[in-house]
Design a protein around this motif. Sequence first.
Motif, PDB file in Angstrom:
ATOM      1  N   PHE A   1      11.459 -11.683  -4.003  1.00 21.05           N
ATOM      2  CA  PHE A   1      10.551 -10.550  -3.837  1.00 21.05           C
ATOM      3  C   PHE A   1       9.660 -10.855  -2.648  1.00 21.05           C
ATOM      4  CE2 PHE A   1       6.512  -8.360  -4.495  1.00 21.05           C
ATOM      5  CZ  PHE A   1       6.891  -7.093  -4.920  1.00 21.05           C
ATOM      6  N   ILE A   2       9.672  -9.969  -1.657  1.00 22.25           N
ATOM      7  CA  ILE A   2       8.882 -10.186  -0.442  1.00 22.25           C
ATOM      8  C   ILE A   2       8.025  -8.956  -0.180  1.00 22.25           C
ATOM      9  CG2 ILE A   2       8.969 -10.649   2.041  1.00 22.25           C
ATOM     10  CD1 ILE A   2      11.714 -11.960   1.545  1.00 22.25           C
ATOM     11  N   SER A   3       6.719  -9.146  -0.164  1.00 21.46           N
ATOM     12  CA  SER A   3       5.780  -8.057   0.054  1.00 21.46           C
ATOM     13  C   SER A   3       5.214  -8.149   1.473  1.00 21.46           C
ATOM     14  CB  SER A   3       4.640  -8.134  -0.974  1.00 21.46           C
ATOM     15  OG  SER A   3       3.825  -6.982  -0.922  1.00 21.46           O
ATOM     16  N   ILE A   4       5.287  -7.048   2.203  1.00 20.43           N
ATOM     17  CA  ILE A   4       4.878  -7.002   3.608  1.00 20.43           C
ATOM     18  C   ILE A   4       3.500  -6.341   3.731  1.00 20.43           C
ATOM     19  CG2 ILE A   4       5.475  -6.210   5.926  1.00 20.43           C
ATOM     20  CD1 ILE A   4       7.513  -8.148   4.759  1.00 20.43           C
ATOM     21  N   HIS A   5       2.573  -7.029   4.404  1.00 22.94           N
ATOM     22  CA  HIS A   5       1.221  -6.522   4.591  1.00 22.94           C
ATOM     23  C   HIS A   5       0.723  -6.846   5.994  1.00 22.94           C
ATOM     24  CE1 HIS A   5      -0.018  -5.605   0.307  1.00 22.94           C
ATOM     25  NE2 HIS A   5       1.140  -6.229   0.138  1.00 22.94           N
ATOM     26  N   CYS A   6      -0.353  -6.169   6.397  1.00 17.39           N
ATOM     27  CA  CYS A   6      -1.091  -6.500   7.616  1.00 17.39           C
ATOM     28  C   CYS A   6      -2.476  -6.987   7.201  1.00 17.39           C
ATOM     29  CB  CYS A   6      -1.256  -5.294   8.537  1.00 17.39           C
ATOM     30  SG  CYS A   6       0.289  -4.506   9.024  1.00 17.39           S
ATOM     31  N   ASN A   7      -2.951  -7.992   7.874  1.00 19.23           N
ATOM     32  CA  ASN A   7      -4.275  -8.526   7.598  1.00 19.23           C
ATOM     33  C   ASN A   7      -5.342  -7.709   8.328  1.00 19.23           C
ATOM     34  OD1 ASN A   7      -5.757 -10.467   6.189  1.00 19.23           O
ATOM     35  ND2 ASN A   7      -4.471 -12.134   6.957  1.00 19.23           N
ATOM     36  N   SER A   8      -6.595  -7.851   7.883  1.00 20.60           N
ATOM     37  CA  SER A   8      -7.697  -7.169   8.552  1.00 20.60           C
ATOM     38  C   SER A   8      -9.008  -7.858   8.212  1.00 20.60           C
ATOM     39  CB  SER A   8      -7.767  -5.701   8.119  1.00 20.60           C
ATOM     40  OG  SER A   8      -8.816  -5.025   8.792  1.00 20.60           O
ATOM     41  N   MET A   9      -9.877  -7.947   9.181  1.00 21.68           N
ATOM     42  CA  MET A   9     -11.209  -8.490   8.940  1.00 21.68           C
ATOM     43  C   MET A   9     -12.170  -7.331   8.681  1.00 21.68           C
ATOM     44  SD  MET A   9     -10.634 -11.655   9.052  1.00 21.68           S
ATOM     45  CE  MET A   9     -12.296 -12.341   8.988  1.00 21.68           C
TER      46      MET A   9
ATOM     47  N   SER B   1      -3.305   2.640  14.368  1.00 22.57           N
ATOM     48  CA  SER B   1      -2.267   2.616  13.331  1.00 22.57           C
ATOM     49  C   SER B   1      -2.849   2.221  11.977  1.00 22.57           C
ATOM     50  CB  SER B   1      -1.154   1.629  13.711  1.00 22.57           C
ATOM     51  OG  SER B   1      -1.660   0.308  13.797  1.00 22.57           O
ATOM     52  N   LYS B   2      -2.104   2.557  10.929  1.00 22.59           N
ATOM     53  CA  LYS B   2      -2.503   2.234   9.561  1.00 22.59           C
ATOM     54  C   LYS B   2      -1.592   1.149   8.994  1.00 22.59           C
ATOM     55  CE  LYS B   2      -4.154   6.917   8.461  1.00 22.59           C
ATOM     56  NZ  LYS B   2      -3.951   8.093   7.556  1.00 22.59           N
ATOM     57  N   GLU B   3      -2.188   0.267   8.204  1.00 24.60           N
ATOM     58  CA  GLU B   3      -1.418  -0.820   7.601  1.00 24.60           C
ATOM     59  C   GLU B   3      -0.238  -0.293   6.786  1.00 24.60           C
ATOM     60  OE1 GLU B   3      -1.838  -4.547   4.433  1.00 24.60           O
ATOM     61  OE2 GLU B   3      -3.497  -3.132   4.684  1.00 24.60           O
TER      62      GLU B   3
ATOM     63  N   HIS C   1       0.832  -1.213   0.000  1.00 26.97           N
ATOM     64  CA  HIS C   1       0.000   0.000   0.000  1.00 26.97           C
ATOM     65  C   HIS C   1       0.869   1.267   0.000  1.00 26.97           C
ATOM     66  CE1 HIS C   1      -3.342  -2.753   0.505  1.00 26.97           C
ATOM     67  NE2 HIS C   1      -2.636  -3.325   1.467  1.00 26.97           N
ATOM     68  N   GLY C   2       0.357   2.371   0.517  1.00 28.42           N
ATOM     69  CA  GLY C   2       1.095   3.634   0.501  1.00 28.42           C
ATOM     70  C   GLY C   2       0.330   4.739  -0.188  1.00 28.42           C
ATOM     71  N   GLY C   3       0.539   5.970   0.271  1.00 30.52           N
ATOM     72  CA  GLY C   3      -0.125   7.122  -0.322  1.00 30.52           C
ATOM     73  C   GLY C   3      -1.632   7.019  -0.218  1.00 30.52           C
ATOM     74  N   ARG C   4      -2.312   7.277  -1.350  1.00 27.41           N
ATOM     75  CA  ARG C   4      -3.782   7.241  -1.333  1.00 27.41           C
ATOM     76  C   ARG C   4      -4.337   5.828  -1.214  1.00 27.41           C
ATOM     77  NH1 ARG C   4      -2.346   8.365  -6.736  1.00 27.41           N
ATOM     78  NH2 ARG C   4      -3.271   7.026  -8.337  1.00 27.41           N
ATOM     79  N   ASP C   5      -3.485   4.828  -1.360  1.00 23.70           N
ATOM     80  CA  ASP C   5      -3.893   3.446  -1.116  1.00 23.70           C
ATOM     81  C   ASP C   5      -3.483   3.087   0.303  1.00 23.70           C
ATOM     82  OD1 ASP C   5      -4.450   0.719  -1.166  1.00 23.70           O
ATOM     83  OD2 ASP C   5      -2.496   0.240  -2.039  1.00 23.70           O
ATOM     84  N   GLY C   6      -4.349   3.378   1.257  1.00 27.25           N
ATOM     85  CA  GLY C   6      -3.933   3.106   2.627  1.00 27.25           C
ATOM     86  C   GLY C   6      -5.004   3.350   3.660  1.00 27.25           C
ATOM     87  N   SER C   7      -6.217   2.866   3.397  1.00 27.26           N
ATOM     88  CA  SER C   7      -7.319   3.127   4.315  1.00 27.26           C
ATOM     89  C   SER C   7      -7.425   2.107   5.440  1.00 27.26           C
ATOM     90  CB  SER C   7      -8.647   3.172   3.543  1.00 27.26           C
ATOM     91  OG  SER C   7      -8.890   1.935   2.907  1.00 27.26           O
ATOM     92  N   THR C   8      -6.786   0.927   5.272  1.00 24.74           N
ATOM     93  CA  THR C   8      -6.887  -0.121   6.302  1.00 24.74           C
ATOM     94  C   THR C   8      -6.168   0.310   7.567  1.00 24.74           C
ATOM     95  OG1 THR C   8      -6.972  -1.831   4.590  1.00 24.74           O
ATOM     96  CG2 THR C   8      -6.447  -2.532   6.829  1.00 24.74           C
ATOM     97  N   ARG C   9      -6.892   0.259   8.674  1.00 22.19           N
ATOM     98  CA  ARG C   9      -6.310   0.702   9.942  1.00 22.19           C
ATOM     99  C   ARG C   9      -6.846  -0.112  11.105  1.00 22.19           C
ATOM    100  NH1 ARG C   9      -6.645   5.966  11.533  1.00 22.19           N
ATOM    101  NH2 ARG C   9      -6.607   6.797   9.414  1.00 22.19           N
ATOM    102  N   GLY C  10      -6.133  -0.020  12.220  1.00 22.04           N
ATOM    103  CA  GLY C  10      -6.584  -0.613  13.464  1.00 22.04           C
ATOM    104  C   GLY C  10      -7.114   0.483  14.368  1.00 22.04           C
ATOM    105  N   LEU C  11      -6.945   0.324  15.664  1.00 30.57           N
ATOM    106  CA  LEU C  11      -7.413   1.335  16.604  1.00 30.57           C
ATOM    107  C   LEU C  11      -6.541   2.581  16.578  1.00 30.57           C
ATOM    108  CD1 LEU C  11      -8.296  -0.915  19.685  1.00 30.57           C
ATOM    109  CD2 LEU C  11      -9.890   0.154  18.079  1.00 30.57           C
TER     110      LEU C  11
END
Length: 251
Positions: free
Chosen positions: A92-100, A39-41, A27-37
Amino acid sequence: MQPAHPVQQVLPGQPLKPMIIVIDAGHGGRDGSTRGLFSKEKDVALDVAMLLGQTIEKEIENTKVLYTRTEDVFIPLYERIELANKAHADLFISIHCNSMPSSMRGRTETSGVETFVSGSGRLGEQETAMRENAVILLEKDYKENYDGYNPSDPESFIVLSLMKNAYRLQSIKLATLIQQQYIKAGRVNRGVKEQSLAVLARAGMPAVLTEIGFISNPDEEEYINSLSGRQEIVQNIKNAIQEYKKQLIAN
């Protein structure tokens, strides 16, 4: 299993080509709406990616790390893997956070880690691909860039799944090693999975996308934002790369 690249013929005194590893902060920039309480992914992914790259170069001999982004900017998915292909990267390793989903009952209770490789999977089991590929809609001319793929149409996943993936077995091996390291650290294992992920589809090297924890789970959000948690995640992935490299040389 065949090595990802031909074994080098090294002459006496000739330096061995470094293993090039591309680290992709999701993600990054305008692609980045996923968040927790709190922090943002996109921010967590970037911080972990940078720490991972620094650790790899410091602790794994003869490696060179490239990043798809080093700040909060929007990078189209096809440009991320194109960077790796042009650099003739070895991994190539892509780092992400999961979310329900926010509407899901028990959203905050789901936890664990999983690592994905490019593949067809099952049509009805492409939830992660639907979520991660949705960013394509932010890109101009996305149908041309992804051979007509439409992230809003589940049936068009076949476009991505048909793209040649010559490194499937090596990708699965790396993903499995990463998951094994997570398990050793006591994380909940959600396994290695194949999905039609646009960021991995055209990879000319072993490529994985790893979900380091659920940002929608308060405990895991605390963990992935803590220094100790991030260091543990980074060591897990770094150890997996070391083991992968060892097995590659042995074969």
